[in-house]
Design a protein around this motif. Structure first.
Motif, PDB file in Angstrom:
ATOM      1  N   ARG A 173      31.209 114.849  92.111  1.00  0.00           N
ATOM      2  CA  ARG A 173      31.443 113.652  90.995  1.00  0.00           C
ATOM      3  C   ARG A 173      29.750 113.321  90.745  1.00  0.00           C
ATOM      4  NH1 ARG A 173      34.298 108.489  90.853  1.00  0.00           N
ATOM      5  NH2 ARG A 173      34.357 108.023  88.684  1.00  0.00           N
ATOM      6  N   GLY A 174      29.498 113.373  89.090  1.00  0.00           N
ATOM      7  CA  GLY A 174      28.075 113.700  88.510  1.00  0.00           C
ATOM      8  C   GLY A 174      27.533 114.654  88.148  1.00  0.00           C
ATOM      9  N   PHE A 175      28.037 115.753  88.797  1.00  0.00           N
ATOM     10  CA  PHE A 175      27.153 116.866  88.485  1.00  0.00           C
ATOM     11  C   PHE A 175      27.138 117.706  86.698  1.00  0.00           C
ATOM     12  CE2 PHE A 175      27.242 121.593  88.312  1.00  0.00           C
ATOM     13  CZ  PHE A 175      26.398 122.539  89.264  1.00  0.00           C
ATOM     14  N   PHE A 176      28.205 116.932  86.567  1.00  0.00           N
ATOM     15  CA  PHE A 176      28.172 118.115  85.494  1.00  0.00           C
ATOM     16  C   PHE A 176      27.060 116.622  84.379  1.00  0.00           C
ATOM     17  CE2 PHE A 176      32.771 119.183  86.450  1.00  0.00           C
ATOM     18  CZ  PHE A 176      32.017 120.638  86.508  1.00  0.00           C
ATOM     19  N   GLU A 177      27.136 115.779  84.275  1.00  0.00           N
ATOM     20  CA  GLU A 177      26.540 114.657  83.825  1.00  0.00           C
ATOM     21  C   GLU A 177      24.839 115.434  84.036  1.00  0.00           C
ATOM     22  OE1 GLU A 177      26.201 109.736  82.866  1.00  0.00           O
ATOM     23  OE2 GLU A 177      27.561 111.089  84.600  1.00  0.00           O
ATOM     24  N   GLU A 178      24.819 115.450  85.018  1.00  0.00           N
ATOM     25  CA  GLU A 178      23.519 115.350  86.112  1.00  0.00           C
ATOM     26  C   GLU A 178      22.253 116.630  85.192  1.00  0.00           C
ATOM     27  OE1 GLU A 178      23.675 115.699  89.604  1.00  0.00           O
ATOM     28  OE2 GLU A 178      24.040 113.270  90.091  1.00  0.00           O
ATOM     29  N   ARG A 179      23.804 117.714  84.748  1.00  0.00           N
ATOM     30  CA  ARG A 179      23.380 119.069  84.004  1.00  0.00           C
ATOM     31  C   ARG A 179      22.984 119.259  82.630  1.00  0.00           C
ATOM     32  NH1 ARG A 179      23.739 118.634  89.414  1.00  0.00           N
ATOM     33  NH2 ARG A 179      23.205 119.678  90.985  1.00  0.00           N
ATOM     34  N   GLY A 180      24.068 117.996  82.200  1.00  0.00           N
ATOM     35  CA  GLY A 180      23.680 118.451  80.431  1.00  0.00           C
ATOM     36  C   GLY A 180      24.601 119.269  80.213  1.00  0.00           C
ATOM     37  N   VAL A 181      25.751 119.081  81.299  1.00  0.00           N
ATOM     38  CA  VAL A 181      26.903 120.110  80.997  1.00  0.00           C
ATOM     39  C   VAL A 181      28.400 119.201  80.236  1.00  0.00           C
ATOM     40  CG1 VAL A 181      29.283 121.272  82.178  1.00  0.00           C
ATOM     41  CG2 VAL A 181      26.423 121.575  82.989  1.00  0.00           C
ATOM     42  N   GLU A 182      29.100 119.750  79.385  1.00  0.00           N
ATOM     43  CA  GLU A 182      29.528 119.030  78.116  1.00  0.00           C
ATOM     44  C   GLU A 182      31.189 120.213  77.749  1.00  0.00           C
ATOM     45  OE1 GLU A 182      26.960 117.713  75.278  1.00  0.00           O
ATOM     46  OE2 GLU A 182      25.552 115.996  75.922  1.00  0.00           O
ATOM     47  N   VAL A 183      31.403 118.747  77.558  1.00  0.00           N
ATOM     48  CA  VAL A 183      32.753 119.454  77.147  1.00  0.00           C
ATOM     49  C   VAL A 183      32.168 120.592  75.233  1.00  0.00           C
ATOM     50  CG1 VAL A 183      35.060 119.063  75.308  1.00  0.00           C
ATOM     51  CG2 VAL A 183      34.576 117.745  77.099  1.00  0.00           C
ATOM     52  N   GLY A 184      32.924 121.611  74.853  1.00  0.00           N
ATOM     53  CA  GLY A 184      31.946 122.166  74.400  1.00  0.00           C
ATOM     54  C   GLY A 184      31.789 123.561  74.368  1.00  0.00           C
ATOM     55  N   ASP A 185      30.304 123.740  75.628  1.00  0.00           N
ATOM     56  CA  ASP A 185      29.897 124.072  76.506  1.00  0.00           C
ATOM     57  C   ASP A 185      30.925 125.138  77.442  1.00  0.00           C
ATOM     58  OD1 ASP A 185      28.031 122.773  75.786  1.00  0.00           O
ATOM     59  OD2 ASP A 185      28.156 122.064  77.540  1.00  0.00           O
ATOM     60  N   THR A 186      30.134 126.934  77.233  1.00  0.00           N
ATOM     61  CA  THR A 186      31.273 127.820  77.824  1.00  0.00           C
ATOM     62  C   THR A 186      31.408 128.183  78.957  1.00  0.00           C
ATOM     63  OG1 THR A 186      29.138 129.420  76.891  1.00  0.00           O
ATOM     64  CG2 THR A 186      31.399 128.811  74.834  1.00  0.00           C
ATOM     65  N   VAL A 187      31.990 128.984  80.018  1.00  0.00           N
ATOM     66  CA  VAL A 187      32.005 129.005  81.016  1.00  0.00           C
ATOM     67  C   VAL A 187      32.025 130.221  81.286  1.00  0.00           C
ATOM     68  CG1 VAL A 187      33.094 128.694  83.687  1.00  0.00           C
ATOM     69  CG2 VAL A 187      32.858 127.229  81.486  1.00  0.00           C
ATOM     70  N   GLU A 188      31.226 131.328  81.873  1.00  0.00           N
ATOM     71  CA  GLU A 188      31.838 132.776  82.472  1.00  0.00           C
ATOM     72  C   GLU A 188      31.759 132.735  83.727  1.00  0.00           C
ATOM     73  OE1 GLU A 188      28.318 136.867  83.191  1.00  0.00           O
ATOM     74  OE2 GLU A 188      28.017 134.919  82.060  1.00  0.00           O
ATOM     75  N   LEU A 189      33.057 133.281  83.541  1.00  0.00           N
ATOM     76  CA  LEU A 189      34.059 132.941  84.842  1.00  0.00           C
ATOM     77  C   LEU A 189      33.968 134.398  85.575  1.00  0.00           C
ATOM     78  CD1 LEU A 189      37.186 131.788  82.812  1.00  0.00           C
ATOM     79  CD2 LEU A 189      35.809 130.658  84.508  1.00  0.00           C
ATOM     80  N   PRO A 190      33.795 133.527  86.746  1.00  0.00           N
ATOM     81  CA  PRO A 190      33.745 135.006  87.917  1.00  0.00           C
ATOM     82  C   PRO A 190      34.755 136.353  87.929  1.00  0.00           C
ATOM     83  CG  PRO A 190      34.302 133.215  88.684  1.00  0.00           C
ATOM     84  CD  PRO A 190      34.126 133.571  87.746  1.00  0.00           C
TER      85      PRO A 190
END
Length: 147
Positions: free
Chosen positions: A130-147
């Motif tokens: 919990r809080g990982f995304f917020e602490e790193r500035g990750v937001e809705v709309g960001d893109t993910v490079e999946l493994p």
């Protein structure tokens, strides 16, 4: 149609290429491309129904920069709950194009409806501390490079 998934949370240490609990693939690296820079996460992959039902249940800790990536056959509204999940988590729902469509914080042991339902259809769900995304500035709309 709302698909209710019993996908719960926790992430153990597994050597690269090794088996995760329940026989899944060991940790792989996932990269989120956020405005503040790339965020790398070592994830266990849950792509079988039994792994998805178990998720991170009964685990007492999740390592730093660790998570679990749930992979589904198609894009759909996803719903998670926290039954028997002891770790406070955040979840990012990701569509088929690798775009984050929703982020929610989840409470440990919360199995009361309504569950944590994706705001939009998604094919992937990423659980982290919990809080990982917020602490790193990750937001809705960001893109993910999946493994």
């Amino acid at each position: 149609m709302l698909l209710l998934l019993v996908a719960l949370s926790g992430c153990g240490e597994v050597p690269d290429g090794g088996s995760a609990p329940g026989g899944g693939v060991g940790p792989r690296t996932l990269t989120i491309h956020a405005d503040g820079g790339d965020v790398r996460i070592r994830v266990e992959i849950a792509d079988e129904p039994a792994e998805q039902r178990r998720g991170l249940m009964h685990r007492t800790a999740l390592g730093e920069n660790r998570g679990m990536l749930f992979v589904f056959d198609r894009e759909q509204r996803l719903s998670f709950w926290m039954k028997d999940t002891l770790i406070p988590l955040s979840i990012a729902y990701i569509d088929s194009e690798g775009r984050i469509v929703d982020i929610q914080n989840m409470k440990p042991l919360d199995d009361d409806p309504p569950h944590y339902v994706s705001a939009r259809p998604a094919r992937y769900a990423l659980e982290v501390n919990r809080g990982f995304f917020e602490e790193r500035g990750v937001e809705v709309g960001d893109t993910v490079e999946l493994p």
